[in-house]
Design an enzyme around this catalytic site. Structure first.
Site, PDB file in Angstrom:
ATOM      1  N   SER A   6       2.098  -3.729  -8.650  1.00  0.00           N
ATOM      2  CA  SER A   6       2.535  -3.270  -7.088  1.00  0.00           C
ATOM      3  C   SER A   6       1.408  -3.652  -6.529  1.00  0.00           C
ATOM      4  CB  SER A   6       3.106  -2.011  -6.690  1.00  0.00           C
ATOM      5  OG  SER A   6       1.867  -1.473  -6.663  1.00  0.00           O
ATOM      6  N   LYS A   7       1.466  -3.669  -5.213  1.00  0.00           N
ATOM      7  CA  LYS A   7      -0.066  -4.074  -4.219  1.00  0.00           C
ATOM      8  C   LYS A   7      -1.264  -4.209  -4.570  1.00  0.00           C
ATOM      9  CE  LYS A   7      -0.417  -6.194   0.363  1.00  0.00           C
ATOM     10  NZ  LYS A   7       0.267  -6.363   1.509  1.00  0.00           N
TER      11      LYS A   7
END
Ligand code: GLU
Length: 466
Positions: free
Chosen positions: A240-241
């Site tokens: 994820s980011k």
């Protein structure tokens, strides 16, 4: 049977790094088997599928050299064909019109929650007389899924996977407004495009069971499925980011080369012995689905950087010069002389950098003079405690030098060091700092030759007192 694979992204605004790996696996599988690799843009969500979102994906794929073997298919353009297939299933009794209202569906959802079981829609309209249909309601079209038994799929990565039919409900083929759902569109398009192998993320594994039935209901042969594990971050959580960039465009901007990113993504979840550096030709020769692991691969940013360093050293100097000039000219003017200096220095520069961004930063001194105080603290320190005076003194000693070659420069600077009772490092280091603004650079004599006498003298003689 000739292999046909496809990559079928939904536009999300960028090409996801996991999507790029899926595209690569599809590309390599097709090449390895002498087949075709196609592209389909799943643009049925009209809100998200803006021209920019689609271009972002196509740009990312073009940069990686993963464009399809034919122009992309746009799923939204096939809506009429999807509806036609659904209508056929309705006519054949394999699908039915369902008039369940939002309230009725909600009641089913609540009951499932109360009983602690997963929601599975049961529609009375499956067996009900269509003559009972309420007026002015726009029904959805649902497929009739088998109610007993189980389905077994031989997934080429996951192995044999089985699902009991009580877990699958009668999913929607056409919405109330007549628009096709993802499940229907994917199957019809894959069939119409002649896709033989569906290689995609394992988040689609349960869809495969539904799609398998839809193929059967249509009287078509289902393709082979291969569901590859998703990519996880270094900590084992789904990428994820917060782990780092997710879009291929961000890696491009950070200065990764497409061949390095591809090599890295290839190794992420697929192995060929202990090989790490794998050329595209070797990848085509070696890639096959049995080599894909079943467990999630962890993204290792250090490893990507390391591979990128390798590919930078292999890359043609002219190509790197172009890329570096493009980056530097975003904020400093570049003339022909500057470009020529970067080109001449590239062989020495590229051995040190791991990304194009670093390479551009390292090449900067060929285009502009260091600004004092230097923002590199180590270099700044080299000029303190007499270092700046050494640089100026060396400048004076070099002013007399006629023969501006590496050998002559070395001889002159060694003589200068000896005269002042200094070890050679005590001369070379402040010179490096004064000329490049850094404590690490390509070979000192090399860069002095490339900078030229006038520029070297100017930089050395103008080194301010520290
Ligand atoms: N469009 C889907 C996605 O982006 C992929 C569909 C498929 O590969 O079957 O997740």
């Amino acid at each position: 049977m000739s292999v046909v694979t496809r990559f079928a992204p939904s536009p999300t605004g960028f090409l996801h790094i996991g999507g790029a790996r899926t595209a690569l696996f599809n590309f390599l599988y097709a090449r390895h088997h002498g087949g075709r690799y196609l592209l389909r843009i799943e643009d049925t969500d009209r809100q998200r599928s803006t021209a920019e979102a689609i271009d972002a994906i196509l740009d990312g794929l073009a940069w990686l050299g993963l464009e399809g073997d034919a122009p992309p298919v746009y799923q939204s353009q096939n809506a009429a064909r999807h509806a036609e297939v659904a209508e056929r299933l309705l006519a054949e009794g394999a699908a039915y019109k369902c008039y369940l209202s939002a309230e009725e569906l909600d009641a089913q959802r609540k009951a499932a929650r109360a009983e602690g079981r997963p929601m599975r829609i049961v529609s009375p309209w499956r067996d009900r007389d269509p003559a009972d249909a309420p007026e002015d309601a726009a029904p959805v079209l649902r497929i009739k899924m088998p109610q007993d038994g189980e389905t077994r799929i031989q997934d080429e990565v996951q192995g044999e996977v089985t699902i009991g039919h009580q877990q699958l409900d009668d999913f929607v083929l056409l919405r109330g407004d007549g628009s096709p759902t993802y499940m229907l569109s994917v199957v019809v398009d894959d069939h119409d495009m002649g896709v033989t192998h569906v290689i995609r993320g394992d988040d689609h594994l349960t869809n495969a069971f539904r799609q398998h039935h839809l193929y059967k209901a249509c009287g078509w042969e289902p393709p082979s499925f291969a569901h590859i594990p998703l990519i996880h971050g270094p900590d084992g959580a789904k990428l994820s980011k917060r782990h780092g960039a997710l879009g291929v465009d961000a890696y491009r901007e950070m200065g990764y080369l497409p061949e390095a990113l591809k090599n890295y993504l290839l190794r992420l979840g697929w192995a060929h012995g202990d090989d790490e550096v794998i050329s595209e030709a070797q990848a085509v020769e070696w890639f096959d689905l049995p080599g894909v692991g079943r467990s999630a691969a962890r993204f290792d940013f250090k490893k990507l950087e390391h591979l990128n360093g390798h590919y930078l050293r292999e890359a043609e100097d002219a190509r790197l010069t172009e890329a570096v000039i493009e980056r530097l000219s975003r904020d400093i003017p570049v003339d022909d002389a500057g470009r020529a200096r970067v080109a001449a220095g590239m062989a020495g520069l590229k051995t040190r950098a791991h990304t194009l961004a670093q390479l551009a930063q390292d090449a900067r001194f060929y285009l502009e003079r260091p600004q004092f105080p230097l923002d590199n603290p180590k270099a700044e320190k080299l000029l303190q405690g007499g270092g700046a005076a050494v640089a100026r003194g060396a400048g004076e000693a070099l002013a007399e030098l006629e023969d501006w070659t590496e050998e002559a420069l070395e001889a002159q600077l060694r003589a200068f060091a000896e005269t002042h009772g200094l070890g050679f490092g005590k001369v070379a280091q402040p010179l490096r700092a004064a000329l490049t603004g850094s404590n690490a650079s390509p070979g000192l004599f090399e860069l002095m030759v490339i900078l030229g006498k006038t520029e070297v003298l100017a930089r050395l003689l103008e080194t301010p007192e520290h």
